[in-house]
Design an enzyme around this catalytic site. Structure first.
Site, mmCIF file in Angstrom:
data_model
loop_
_atom_site.group_PDB
_atom_site.id
_atom_site.type_symbol
_atom_site.label_atom_id
_atom_site.label_comp_id
_atom_site.label_asym_id
_atom_site.label_seq_id
_atom_site.Cartn_x
_atom_site.Cartn_y
_atom_site.Cartn_z
ATOM 1 N N GLU A 76 0.976 -1.061 0.005
ATOM 2 C CA GLU A 76 -0.117 -0.104 -0.008
ATOM 3 C C GLU A 76 0.854 1.149 -0.009
ATOM 4 O O GLU A 76 1.726 1.295 0.957
ATOM 5 C CB GLU A 76 -0.799 0.055 1.278
ATOM 6 C CG GLU A 76 -1.858 1.085 1.250
ATOM 7 C CD GLU A 76 -2.671 1.045 2.479
ATOM 8 O OE1 GLU A 76 -2.566 0.178 3.361
ATOM 9 O OE2 GLU A 76 -3.274 2.229 2.424
ATOM 10 N N ARG A 91 4.979 -12.894 9.741
ATOM 11 C CA ARG A 91 5.605 -11.735 9.805
ATOM 12 C C ARG A 91 6.866 -11.318 10.353
ATOM 13 O O ARG A 91 7.171 -11.869 11.324
ATOM 14 C CB ARG A 91 4.572 -10.649 10.274
ATOM 15 C CG ARG A 91 4.700 -9.000 10.236
ATOM 16 C CD ARG A 91 3.582 -8.428 10.830
ATOM 17 N NE ARG A 91 2.469 -8.357 9.805
ATOM 18 C CZ ARG A 91 2.420 -6.978 9.220
ATOM 19 N NH1 ARG A 91 3.364 -6.107 9.508
ATOM 20 N NH2 ARG A 91 1.642 -6.843 8.383
ATOM 21 N N LYS A 131 4.338 1.112 9.377
ATOM 22 C CA LYS A 131 4.667 2.159 8.742
ATOM 23 C C LYS A 131 4.053 3.662 9.407
ATOM 24 O O LYS A 131 4.378 4.482 9.336
ATOM 25 C CB LYS A 131 3.957 2.220 7.308
ATOM 26 C CG LYS A 131 4.754 1.439 6.175
ATOM 27 C CD LYS A 131 4.061 1.342 4.943
ATOM 28 C CE LYS A 131 3.303 0.047 4.921
ATOM 29 N NZ LYS A 131 2.681 -0.132 3.819
HETATM 30 P P1 ATP Z 1 2.660 -2.006 7.887
HETATM 31 O O1 ATP Z 1 2.040 -2.556 8.992
HETATM 32 O O2 ATP Z 1 4.079 -1.794 8.247
HETATM 33 O O3 ATP Z 1 2.024 -0.865 7.402
HETATM 34 P P2 ATP Z 1 1.360 -3.665 5.839
HETATM 35 O O4 ATP Z 1 1.460 -4.809 5.898
HETATM 36 O O5 ATP Z 1 0.277 -2.658 6.065
HETATM 37 O O6 ATP Z 1 2.648 -3.354 6.803
HETATM 38 P P3 ATP Z 1 1.638 -3.304 3.180
HETATM 39 O O7 ATP Z 1 2.121 -2.454 2.199
HETATM 40 O O8 ATP Z 1 0.402 -3.666 2.948
HETATM 41 O O9 ATP Z 1 2.143 -3.041 4.385
HETATM 42 O O10 ATP Z 1 2.719 -4.683 2.844
HETATM 43 C C1 ATP Z 1 3.057 -5.242 1.809
HETATM 44 C C2 ATP Z 1 3.558 -6.551 1.583
HETATM 45 O O11 ATP Z 1 4.450 -6.767 2.599
HETATM 46 C C3 ATP Z 1 2.101 -7.448 2.352
HETATM 47 O O12 ATP Z 1 2.104 -8.711 1.523
HETATM 48 C C4 ATP Z 1 2.602 -7.587 3.858
HETATM 49 O O13 ATP Z 1 2.082 -8.731 4.343
HETATM 50 C C5 ATP Z 1 4.090 -7.832 3.681
HETATM 51 N N1 ATP Z 1 4.614 -7.423 4.782
HETATM 52 C C6 ATP Z 1 4.345 -6.132 5.639
HETATM 53 N N2 ATP Z 1 5.315 -6.078 6.667
HETATM 54 C C7 ATP Z 1 5.655 -7.390 6.929
HETATM 55 C C8 ATP Z 1 6.675 -7.688 7.699
HETATM 56 N N3 ATP Z 1 6.900 -7.251 8.874
HETATM 57 N N4 ATP Z 1 7.133 -9.127 7.540
HETATM 58 C C9 ATP Z 1 6.835 -9.864 6.442
HETATM 59 N N5 ATP Z 1 5.989 -9.142 5.500
HETATM 60 C C10 ATP Z 1 5.485 -8.070 5.575
HETATM 61 MG MG MG Z 2 -1.256 -2.304 4.873
#
Ligand code: ATP
Ligand code: MG
Length: 543
Positions: free
Chosen positions: A31, A256, A266
């Site tokens: 995102e 994760r 983020k």
């Molecule tokens: P955040 O909580 O940091 O905003 P998010 O999951 O909302 O992370 P996205 O931009 O939606 O962030 O993530 C893109 C991809 O990266 C998704 O498939 C997500 O599952 C993966 N991802 C994000 N954070 C992690 C993590 N700590 N470990 C493994 N994969 C991750």
């Molecule tokens: Mg997200």
């Protein structure tokens, strides 16, 4: 390193053997609401790893269905960081490009009688949802006719209702033990300018509706996501099947990545940026990929780290020392050795001539290479490397003692000079004749070897050194901020050879650590370095 098969690969292997798929297509779906961090690197390595391993494809797809927090700056940074990490996407796609198709899918669900427009507000919906132990209640709007729902949904799209006044919901089961299936919201009314579609839309799909469709539209075979989506999988499957994609993509969840002393949300990283605690998303202390790049972490070391962490089905916390370990190992293999003095005092060496030495760049290289370092009777040495009253077991230069200058002579103390505050200003020595490597006196026993820089031929340097952003512990992040996480040494001196290097080049400063030239290196004669990691650490890698 020997690569073992993880559970995701086992699933893929089965799907290939059974003939369910003959090409593997994955996607990385960020995102664009922030910069990528080390957790995303884990997901990138898995998704692009599958592409490489199975000679398949991996799409970069921006999951840009929430206009409120998204921005083009993030879109650009994400591309740059993925490319830097060493991955090539097959297509650059945007969920927002599917808004029309998603709308059509929603209309199809209404026509099938399995989606309805609900007028309850957020609070009422929550109230009606029930709890883990009690079932929910049906919305009073649940039995609207298909015609009425179609009409209302069209009006939602055309902007006839104010934000939050109506939602489109799936009609599944308010008594389901899985709360995600209790008539989840598919669409909401929201007026906000989208970074790509502008004001074309005033309804936006919810993640749980949009994501399976995005995957299905692109022909993704395996949709790899993190564990918190495990309970959403039944809804993922409901959406894809009812929208006509059967079998469609398969969602697979993995753990994760979490690391101690590291923030990986983020939302929180953005707070550090917005409140000025760090100098932007690419601050070298940030766990973002751009921060790590600025700091000097090799992309390869980050990939090695992700490989070592492996793919797990349950969440755990990885020691931050393990990433440092991977970075240090990588730099030990690849970084050239040079001499820099961080806190200089002068050393006068009597009775020597100007000389130029060939210094070996890296003892680990199979094919040896060298760089030139000049020497004269006036040097800089580290303040710590000469002491008038040394602590016990001190192994450097003392009054009356001898020490070897790295790559050069053994020198013997003659005298020293103090300032008004009793700080050492300079130390005078004499060189032992024939004491350079290979010389007759080279075997003389000395306490230690110290590094030096020619005071007649050097460049002034500024060193930035970093500590973790968080102090160790379990408390709330905001109470664990390390106020001393950035130290600046602006009096350092480096050997002349550093004049001709480029931004982001990395070195081992002998006896000090690994450093990388900052992105503006050499501009306006500024020679600044970031310390990447120290030379040694207590972290023990399990073999
Ligand atoms: P955040 O909580 O940091 O905003 P998010 O999951 O909302 O992370 P996205 O931009 O939606 O962030 O993530 C893109 C991809 O990266 C998704 O498939 C997500 O599952 C993966 N991802 C994000 N954070 C992690 C993590 N700590 N470990 C493994 N994969 C991750
Ligand atoms: Mg997200």
């Amino acid at each position: 390193m020997e690569k073992s098969t993880n559970f995701i690969e086992e699933i893929i292997n089965n799907d290939l053997e059974s003939g369910k798929h003959n090409e593997i297509i994955t996607r990385f779906p960020p995102e664009p609401n922030g910069y990528l961090h080390i957790g995303h690197a884990k997901s990138l390595c898995i998704n692009f790893g599958m592409k490489t391993k199975y000679n398949g494809k991996c799409n970069l797809r921006y999951d840009d269905t929430n206009p409120t927090k998204e921005d083009i700056e993030y879109v650009d940074s994400i591309k740059k960081d993925i490319a830097w990490l060493g991955f090539e996407w097959d297509a650059e796609l945007y969920a927002s490009d599917y808004f029309e198709r998603m709308y059509e899918c929603a209309v199809m669900l209404i026509e099938k009688g399995i989606a309805f427009v609900c007028d309850m507000n957020g609070e009422e919906i929550r109230e009606f949802r029930g709890t883990l132990t009690s079932p929910g209640k049906n919305s009073p709007y649940r039995d609207r006719s298909v015609a009425e729902n179609l009409e209302l949904f069209r009006k939602m799209k055309e902007g006839e209702f104010v934000d939050g006044s109506k939602v489109l919901r799936a009609k599944i089961d308010m008594a389901s033990p899985n709360i995600n299936l209790r008539d989840p919201i598919l669409y909401r009314v929201l007026r906000d300018t989208h970074h790509r579609t502008g004001d074309d839309w005033c309804i936006y799909p919810m993640y749980d509706f949009a994501h399976p469709l995005e995957d299905a539209f692109e022909g993704i075979t395996h949709s790899i996501c993190t564990l918190e989506f495990e309970d959403h999988r039944p809804l993922y499957d409901w959406v894809k099947i009812n929208c006509g994609f059967d079998p469609g993509p398969r969602q697979i969840e993995f753990a994760r990545l979490g690391m101690n002393r590291t923030i990986m949300s983020k939302r929180y990283l953005k707070k550090l940026v917005d409140e000025g605690f760090v100098n932007g998303w690419s601050d070298p202390r940030m766990p973002t990929l751009s921060g790590m790049r600025e700091r000097g972490y090799p992309a390869e070391a980050i990939r090695e780290f992700c490989e070592r962490v492996g793919v797990a089905k349950s969440n755990s916390e990885v020691d931050t020392g393990m990433l440092d370990y991977c970075v240090r190992e990588n730099l030990n293999r690849n970084a050239d050795r040079v001499m820099v003095v961080k806190d200089p005092i002068r050393m006068i060496v009597k009775d020597v001539a100007d000389e130029v030495y060939d210094i070996e760049n890296n003892p680990n290289d199979e094919v040896k290479t060298y760089h030139k370092t000049s020497f004269s009777g006036e040097l800089f040495i580290e303040r710590d490397d000469f002491m008038v009253t040394p602590p016990p077991k001190y192994k450097r230069l003392v009054v009356g003692g001898m020490v070897r200058l790295r790559g050069s002579y053994i020198v013997e103390y003659v005298s020293h000079e103090l300032d008004a505050d009793d700080n050492v200003v300079s130390v005078t020595c004499r060189a032992i004749p024939d004491s350079k490597s290979g010389g007759e006196n080279a075997g003389m026993k000395v306490k230690g070897v110290i590094h030096w820089v020619n005071a007649n031929d050097y460049i002034p340097c500024v060193l930035h050194e970093f500590d973790y952003l968080l102090v160790d512990g379990d408390g709330d992040f905001s109470e664990r901020l390390n106020k001393n996480s950035h130290m600046i040494f602006d009096n350092a001196v480096g050997e002349r050879s550093l004049d001709s290097i480029s931004a982001y080049d990395s070195f081992q400063f002998m006896r000090m650590g690994y450093y990388s030239a900052v992105g503006t290196y050499g501009q306006d004669d500024k020679y600044e370095f970031n310390r990447i990691v120290t030379l040694k650490d207590s972290f023990k890698m399990k073999k």
